[in-house]
Design a protein around this motif. Structure first.
Motif, PDB file in Angstrom:
ATOM      1  N   ARG A  27       8.058  11.082  17.765  1.00 37.50           N
ATOM      2  CA  ARG A  27       9.048   9.976  18.749  1.00 37.50           C
ATOM      3  C   ARG A  27       8.047   9.108  19.358  1.00 37.50           C
ATOM      4  NH1 ARG A  27      14.295   9.665  19.511  1.00 37.50           N
ATOM      5  NH2 ARG A  27      14.181  11.866  19.210  1.00 37.50           N
ATOM      6  N   HIS A  28       8.403   7.749  18.788  1.00 41.74           N
ATOM      7  CA  HIS A  28       7.559   6.660  19.550  1.00 41.74           C
ATOM      8  C   HIS A  28       8.373   6.053  20.774  1.00 41.74           C
ATOM      9  CE1 HIS A  28       5.988   2.533  19.719  1.00 41.74           C
ATOM     10  NE2 HIS A  28       4.807   3.083  19.546  1.00 41.74           N
ATOM     11  N   ALA A  29       7.568   5.568  21.721  1.00 38.91           N
ATOM     12  CA  ALA A  29       8.128   4.852  22.918  1.00 38.91           C
ATOM     13  C   ALA A  29       9.548   5.563  23.317  1.00 38.91           C
ATOM     14  CB  ALA A  29       8.487   3.431  22.716  1.00 38.91           C
ATOM     15  N   GLY A  75      -5.241   2.680  11.442  1.00 42.57           N
ATOM     16  CA  GLY A  75      -6.529   2.356  11.896  1.00 42.57           C
ATOM     17  C   GLY A  75      -6.683   2.864  13.292  1.00 42.57           C
ATOM     18  N   HIS A  76      -5.846   3.057  14.203  1.00 40.78           N
ATOM     19  CA  HIS A  76      -5.705   3.671  15.543  1.00 40.78           C
ATOM     20  C   HIS A  76      -5.690   5.070  15.441  1.00 40.78           C
ATOM     21  CE1 HIS A  76      -3.963   4.014  20.129  1.00 40.78           C
ATOM     22  NE2 HIS A  76      -5.393   4.133  19.801  1.00 40.78           N
ATOM     23  N   LEU A  77      -4.869   5.630  14.323  1.00 37.50           N
ATOM     24  CA  LEU A  77      -4.863   7.101  14.257  1.00 37.50           C
ATOM     25  C   LEU A  77      -6.086   7.690  13.781  1.00 37.50           C
ATOM     26  CD1 LEU A  77      -1.148   7.341  12.560  1.00 37.50           C
ATOM     27  CD2 LEU A  77      -2.226   8.209  14.958  1.00 37.50           C
ATOM     28  N   LYS A  78      -7.042   6.822  12.878  1.00 36.30           N
ATOM     29  CA  LYS A  78      -8.196   7.324  12.508  1.00 36.30           C
ATOM     30  C   LYS A  78      -9.449   7.171  13.326  1.00 36.30           C
ATOM     31  CE  LYS A  78      -6.801   5.503   7.721  1.00 36.30           C
ATOM     32  NZ  LYS A  78      -7.218   4.709   6.791  1.00 36.30           N
ATOM     33  N   SER A  79      -9.169   6.443  14.722  1.00 38.97           N
ATOM     34  CA  SER A  79     -10.352   6.270  15.542  1.00 38.97           C
ATOM     35  C   SER A  79     -10.456   7.442  16.386  1.00 38.97           C
ATOM     36  CB  SER A  79      -9.748   4.765  16.330  1.00 38.97           C
ATOM     37  OG  SER A  79      -8.641   5.428  17.473  1.00 38.97           O
ATOM     38  N   ALA A  80     -11.419   7.137  17.486  1.00 39.07           N
ATOM     39  CA  ALA A  80     -11.781   8.195  18.208  1.00 39.07           C
ATOM     40  C   ALA A  80     -10.696   8.531  19.055  1.00 39.07           C
ATOM     41  CB  ALA A  80     -12.654   7.774  19.112  1.00 39.07           C
ATOM     42  N   ASP A  81      -9.483   7.523  19.343  1.00 38.76           N
ATOM     43  CA  ASP A  81      -8.178   8.078  20.258  1.00 38.76           C
ATOM     44  C   ASP A  81      -7.611   9.235  19.554  1.00 38.76           C
ATOM     45  OD1 ASP A  81      -8.841   5.928  22.103  1.00 38.76           O
ATOM     46  OD2 ASP A  81      -7.565   4.682  21.186  1.00 38.76           O
ATOM     47  N   GLY A 154      -5.959  19.120  20.827  1.00 36.97           N
ATOM     48  CA  GLY A 154      -7.070  17.924  21.433  1.00 36.97           C
ATOM     49  C   GLY A 154      -6.612  16.745  20.993  1.00 36.97           C
ATOM     50  N   LEU A 155      -5.317  16.456  20.511  1.00 39.50           N
ATOM     51  CA  LEU A 155      -4.932  15.158  20.448  1.00 39.50           C
ATOM     52  C   LEU A 155      -4.021  14.657  21.500  1.00 39.50           C
ATOM     53  CD1 LEU A 155      -3.548  15.670  16.666  1.00 39.50           C
ATOM     54  CD2 LEU A 155      -5.297  14.111  17.289  1.00 39.50           C
ATOM     55  N   THR A 156      -4.617  14.065  22.440  1.00 38.11           N
ATOM     56  CA  THR A 156      -4.028  13.897  23.793  1.00 38.11           C
ATOM     57  C   THR A 156      -3.816  12.463  24.273  1.00 38.11           C
ATOM     58  OG1 THR A 156      -6.257  14.131  24.844  1.00 38.11           O
ATOM     59  CG2 THR A 156      -4.855  15.999  24.812  1.00 38.11           C
ATOM     60  N   TRP A 157      -4.659  11.368  23.119  1.00 39.14           N
ATOM     61  CA  TRP A 157      -4.299  10.052  23.739  1.00 39.14           C
ATOM     62  C   TRP A 157      -2.784   9.598  23.994  1.00 39.14           C
ATOM     63  CZ3 TRP A 157      -1.419   5.766  22.268  1.00 39.14           C
ATOM     64  CH2 TRP A 157      -1.920   4.856  22.671  1.00 39.14           C
ATOM     65  N   ASN A 158      -2.463   8.808  24.871  1.00 38.81           N
ATOM     66  CA  ASN A 158      -1.167   8.272  25.170  1.00 38.81           C
ATOM     67  C   ASN A 158      -1.385   7.266  26.081  1.00 38.81           C
ATOM     68  OD1 ASN A 158       1.347   8.384  24.834  1.00 38.81           O
ATOM     69  ND2 ASN A 158       1.660  10.790  24.985  1.00 38.81           N
ATOM     70  N   ALA A 159       0.017   6.632  26.223  1.00 35.20           N
ATOM     71  CA  ALA A 159       0.116   5.496  27.385  1.00 35.20           C
ATOM     72  C   ALA A 159       1.391   5.577  27.996  1.00 35.20           C
ATOM     73  CB  ALA A 159      -0.047   4.189  26.364  1.00 35.20           C
ATOM     74  N   GLY A 165       8.381   8.170  31.003  1.00 36.10           N
ATOM     75  CA  GLY A 165       7.852   8.565  29.654  1.00 36.10           C
ATOM     76  C   GLY A 165       6.479   8.110  29.194  1.00 36.10           C
ATOM     77  N   VAL A 166       6.262   8.508  27.679  1.00 39.81           N
ATOM     78  CA  VAL A 166       4.956   8.080  27.157  1.00 39.81           C
ATOM     79  C   VAL A 166       5.260   7.274  25.841  1.00 39.81           C
ATOM     80  CG1 VAL A 166       3.549   9.735  28.504  1.00 39.81           C
ATOM     81  CG2 VAL A 166       4.775  10.362  26.188  1.00 39.81           C
ATOM     82  N   LEU A 167       4.224   6.710  25.517  1.00 40.48           N
ATOM     83  CA  LEU A 167       4.419   5.873  24.214  1.00 40.48           C
ATOM     84  C   LEU A 167       4.490   6.979  23.004  1.00 40.48           C
ATOM     85  CD1 LEU A 167       4.149   3.263  23.151  1.00 40.48           C
ATOM     86  CD2 LEU A 167       1.658   3.558  22.431  1.00 40.48           C
ATOM     87  N   VAL A 168       3.659   8.103  23.036  1.00 45.71           N
ATOM     88  CA  VAL A 168       3.825   8.867  21.659  1.00 45.71           C
ATOM     89  C   VAL A 168       4.029  10.351  22.328  1.00 45.71           C
ATOM     90  CG1 VAL A 168       2.232  10.098  19.779  1.00 45.71           C
ATOM     91  CG2 VAL A 168       1.766   7.566  20.776  1.00 45.71           C
ATOM     92  N   SER A 169       5.050  10.955  21.757  1.00 49.58           N
ATOM     93  CA  SER A 169       5.556  12.304  21.927  1.00 49.58           C
ATOM     94  C   SER A 169       4.322  13.390  21.652  1.00 49.58           C
ATOM     95  CB  SER A 169       6.956  12.513  21.142  1.00 49.58           C
ATOM     96  OG  SER A 169       7.106  14.086  21.536  1.00 49.58           O
ATOM     97  N   ASP A 170       4.441  14.252  22.635  1.00 55.55           N
ATOM     98  CA  ASP A 170       3.591  15.527  22.194  1.00 55.55           C
ATOM     99  C   ASP A 170       4.147  16.396  20.899  1.00 55.55           C
ATOM    100  OD1 ASP A 170       1.099  17.144  22.636  1.00 55.55           O
ATOM    101  OD2 ASP A 170       2.388  18.663  23.904  1.00 55.55           O
ATOM    102  N   LYS A 171       5.243  16.361  20.891  1.00 57.91           N
ATOM    103  CA  LYS A 171       5.825  17.045  19.626  1.00 57.91           C
ATOM    104  C   LYS A 171       6.018  16.454  18.337  1.00 57.91           C
ATOM    105  CE  LYS A 171      10.257  17.630  19.372  1.00 57.91           C
ATOM    106  NZ  LYS A 171      11.734  18.188  19.532  1.00 57.91           N
ATOM    107  N   ILE A 172       5.336  16.837  17.301  1.00 58.77           N
ATOM    108  CA  ILE A 172       5.204  16.291  16.077  1.00 58.77           C
ATOM    109  C   ILE A 172       5.968  17.324  14.945  1.00 58.77           C
ATOM    110  CG2 ILE A 172       3.733  15.622  13.984  1.00 58.77           C
ATOM    111  CD1 ILE A 172       2.950  14.309  16.723  1.00 58.77           C
TER     112      ILE A 172
END
Length: 184
Positions: A27-29, A75-81, A154-159, A165-172
């Motif tokens: 889920r996005h945004a 590119g963002h998903l491949k990054s350190a975030d 450990g995938l915790t980046w968010n905004a 709410g948040v930009l990226v859901s924790d549930k995948i």
């Protein structure tokens, strides 16, 4: 012709990545789902038709092969975030348990490693059948699904969003369409 005699399917198989998909939905945004997949992966299965609990699976996914349809997002998903693909180039799954649930339904549990963190993952599978393809290969097919919380790896980046709410859901949501060829 589809072969449904499970004992005849016993053997070792190689996943046919050209005819398989390892994908995800997130889920996005808080308003829509973004789907993606990994284009480069390999794996093997050992199927035991007489004793399904003796079956195993092993999959290696190249994290640089992530494809969400957006180069910037990839590119963002491949990054350190997120996946830190320079440091952690591979995601792995190694089964530890297999169960026949009845009819065409199975469950496989194993260890999923992302970012060097290993946690258990259970995948519900549906056996789609077996057939000999026009090239003489014995094939089997499975569809599977699972859900994870990305924060557990450990995938915790968010905004945060202005509206809450948040930009990226924790549930995948993970989804698998697997075609595998019996080894000669």
């Amino acid at each position: 012709m589809v072969n449904t005699d499970l004992t005849a399917l016993t053997g070792d198989y190689t996943i046919d990545a050209a005819h398989s998909t390892i994908g995800f939905t997130v889920r996005h945004a808080m308003v829509t789902n973004v789907k993606g997949k990994f284009d480069d992966f390999s794996g093997s299965l050992h199927l035991d038709g007489g004793a399904p609990s003796a079956s195993t699976a092993s999959i290696d996914v190249k994290m640089d092969s992530i494809d969400t349809g957006s180069e910037d997002r990839d590119g963002h998903l491949k990054s350190a975030d997120f996946f830190k693909t320079d440091e952690f180039p591979t995601m792995t799954f190694r089964s530890t348990k297999a169960e026949a649930l009845g009819d065409e339904d199975y469950r496989i549990t194993g260890d999923l490693t992302i970012l060097g963190t290993t946690k258990p993952l259970t995948i519900d599978l549906e056996f789609n059948g077996a057939a000999k393809d026009p090239f003489g290969n014995e094939r089997v097919g499975f569809e599977g699904k699972a859900e994870i919380k990305r924060s557990e790896w450990g995938l915790t980046w968010n905004a945060a969003l202005e509206t809450g709410g948040v930009l990226v859901s924790d549930k995948i949501k993970l989804n698998f369409d697997i075609s595998a060829i019996k080894n000669a």
